[in-house]
Scaffold this motif. Sequence first.
Motif, PDB file in Angstrom:
ATOM      1  N   SER A 273      -3.078   5.017   8.143  1.00 24.10           N
ATOM      2  CA  SER A 273      -3.821   4.558   6.950  1.00 24.10           C
ATOM      3  C   SER A 273      -3.554   3.234   6.477  1.00 24.10           C
ATOM      4  O   SER A 273      -4.511   2.489   6.353  1.00 24.10           O
ATOM      5  CB  SER A 273      -3.668   5.699   5.843  1.00 24.10           C
ATOM      6  N   VAL A 274      -2.221   3.066   6.339  1.00 24.82           N
ATOM      7  CA  VAL A 274      -2.121   1.524   5.907  1.00 24.82           C
ATOM      8  C   VAL A 274      -2.373   0.484   6.626  1.00 24.82           C
ATOM      9  O   VAL A 274      -2.693  -0.588   6.335  1.00 24.82           O
ATOM     10  CB  VAL A 274      -0.594   1.557   5.195  1.00 24.82           C
TER      11      VAL A 274
ATOM     12  N   LEU B  51       0.918  -1.092   0.014  1.00 30.13           N
ATOM     13  CA  LEU B  51       0.000   0.264   0.085  1.00 30.13           C
ATOM     14  C   LEU B  51       0.896   1.074   0.134  1.00 30.13           C
ATOM     15  O   LEU B  51       1.830   1.263   0.884  1.00 30.13           O
ATOM     16  CB  LEU B  51      -0.941   0.000   1.360  1.00 30.13           C
ATOM     17  N   PRO B  52       0.589   2.322  -0.702  1.00 29.04           N
ATOM     18  CA  PRO B  52      -0.591   2.412  -1.798  1.00 29.04           C
ATOM     19  C   PRO B  52      -0.175   0.975  -3.066  1.00 29.04           C
ATOM     20  O   PRO B  52       1.106   0.787  -3.061  1.00 29.04           O
ATOM     21  CB  PRO B  52      -0.183   3.657  -2.501  1.00 29.04           C
TER      22      PRO B  52
ATOM     23  N   THR C  31     -10.950   9.654   4.739  1.00 27.99           N
ATOM     24  CA  THR C  31      -9.999  10.779   4.169  1.00 27.99           C
ATOM     25  C   THR C  31      -9.766  11.824   4.906  1.00 27.99           C
ATOM     26  O   THR C  31     -10.554  12.057   5.770  1.00 27.99           O
ATOM     27  CB  THR C  31     -10.450  11.028   2.914  1.00 27.99           C
TER      28      THR C  31
ATOM     29  N   VAL D 204      -4.817   3.888  -1.059  1.00 26.07           N
ATOM     30  CA  VAL D 204      -4.653   3.905   0.585  1.00 26.07           C
ATOM     31  C   VAL D 204      -3.037   4.524   0.952  1.00 26.07           C
ATOM     32  O   VAL D 204      -2.168   3.979   0.244  1.00 26.07           O
ATOM     33  CB  VAL D 204      -4.619   2.337   1.069  1.00 26.07           C
TER      34      VAL D 204
ATOM     35  N   ARG E 167      -5.880   8.636   2.652  1.00 25.58           N
ATOM     36  CA  ARG E 167      -6.937   7.944   2.673  1.00 25.58           C
ATOM     37  C   ARG E 167      -6.534   6.441   3.336  1.00 25.58           C
ATOM     38  O   ARG E 167      -5.477   5.775   3.052  1.00 25.58           O
ATOM     39  CB  ARG E 167      -7.473   7.357   1.385  1.00 25.58           C
ATOM     40  N   SER E 168      -7.349   6.177   4.337  1.00 26.86           N
ATOM     41  CA  SER E 168      -7.027   4.892   5.018  1.00 26.86           C
ATOM     42  C   SER E 168      -7.667   3.821   4.399  1.00 26.86           C
ATOM     43  O   SER E 168      -8.567   3.881   3.499  1.00 26.86           O
ATOM     44  CB  SER E 168      -7.630   4.990   6.478  1.00 26.86           C
ATOM     45  N   ARG E 169      -7.134   2.725   4.856  1.00 22.44           N
ATOM     46  CA  ARG E 169      -7.949   1.155   4.335  1.00 22.44           C
ATOM     47  C   ARG E 169      -9.327   1.121   4.516  1.00 22.44           C
ATOM     48  O   ARG E 169      -9.931   0.394   3.621  1.00 22.44           O
ATOM     49  CB  ARG E 169      -7.017   0.230   5.350  1.00 22.44           C
TER      50      ARG E 169
ATOM     51  N   GLY F 149      -4.750   0.752   8.992  1.00 24.16           N
ATOM     52  CA  GLY F 149      -6.290   0.403   9.181  1.00 24.16           C
ATOM     53  C   GLY F 149      -6.756   1.109  10.502  1.00 24.16           C
ATOM     54  O   GLY F 149      -7.741   1.158  10.760  1.00 24.16           O
TER      55      GLY F 149
END
Length: 387
Positions: free
Chosen positions: A293-294, A86-87, A201, A248, A195-197, A296
């Motif tokens: 974010s990555v 991720l991304p 956002t 993500v 933007r998270s898993r 979660g």
Amino acid sequence: MTIGILGGGQLGYMLALAGYPLGLHFRFFDPSPEAPVGRIASRVTADFSDEAALEKFASGLELVTYEFENVPVEAVRYLAERVPVLPSAKALEVAQDRISEKTLFQELGIPTTEFEPVTGADALDSAVKKIGLPAILKTCRMGYDGKGQWHLRTPDDVARAKSELPAAQASPNRIPYILEKFVPFTRELSVIAVRSRTGETAVYPLVENHHRGGILRLSIAPAPHLDPAIQRSAEQAARAVFDELEYVGVLAIEFFEQNGRLLANEMAPRVHNSGHWTIEGALTSQFENHLRSVVGLPLGSTLAIGCSAMLNLIGETPDAAEVLAVRDAHLHLYGKAPRAGRKLGHVTLRASSSEQLASRLSELSSFFHRPEYCLDAILSRPASLRA
Ligand code: AMP
């Protein structure tokens, strides 16, 4: 939980520093034995094409992310078969090529400057005819900090660039160059969004950036005198990219502001130099939010605390005591060997108002008052912090 990071430069270093308080552990992958993260985390030193090393790196990791956007996409795809990356490889692939990046922007209705693909020397004249002068010729891939760029102002500049380019290939696998219309911008702005898993956002206030010689020297956040419509249009652009790529992580988009509107120049699928101010200048740093974010986790607030200025330390570093003598100045050194043009660290200055920020900036030592730091130019500008 151990997170793998591709690239072991200062961005990875600051990601790890932000992740330790969250209880995260890190393992890095970088081809260079000198990578700064060697000081603080375990790492695999090998080439990105070394599958055995990638396999060893991936073993036991929760997920992989990256801090360097020129990681070969093949390495990311290889890892993605073993562990979440991720991304995504798709986001990386788009951002690695200026033509696919600008094409994506246009497809999403995000304005860019006019551009033409250039296959080689023989194709330059017809591209110049379409775009006109002044223009900037850039390599589509692997360019950073202004490297691989030719400013074309006159027909002589075009002839000179042609003599430096290889001949055009009949049907190249990849278009090697892009010709862009020169934008007489009012200023450069960037947006850092995340933007998270889980699809949540958050967006930081826009940042005003000053480059010299193609290298970012100084950022001011939030960007002074910002029209809220401009902030909204940058946020819309980030959200369009998020949706399109099911993105993500932290994403940065760099823009030119011209005649009250934004033209997107490029994007980075990672934490970004113009977001370093968030360490002290926002409620949650871009580094912590990228990790949240990555993994979660809920995202942290992107609210700015007063005003900040971030100055990159390029090629040499100032006297630490002189920097820290200025109220609310923070010094970050990355542990890299000095070399001309290299980012060795940064300084963030915080203040409660733009007037106070201007006054604290003027207190910085003579090290920062050399022309390449842009400081004096900004402090004397009519629409500057003092206006
Ligand atoms: P880039 O590698 O695309 O970020 O370019 C480095 C810097 O060169 C930018 O931050 C701008 O200051 C300048 N630049 C790049 N493209 C253009 C353009 N089309 N028009 C005007 N200035 C540009």
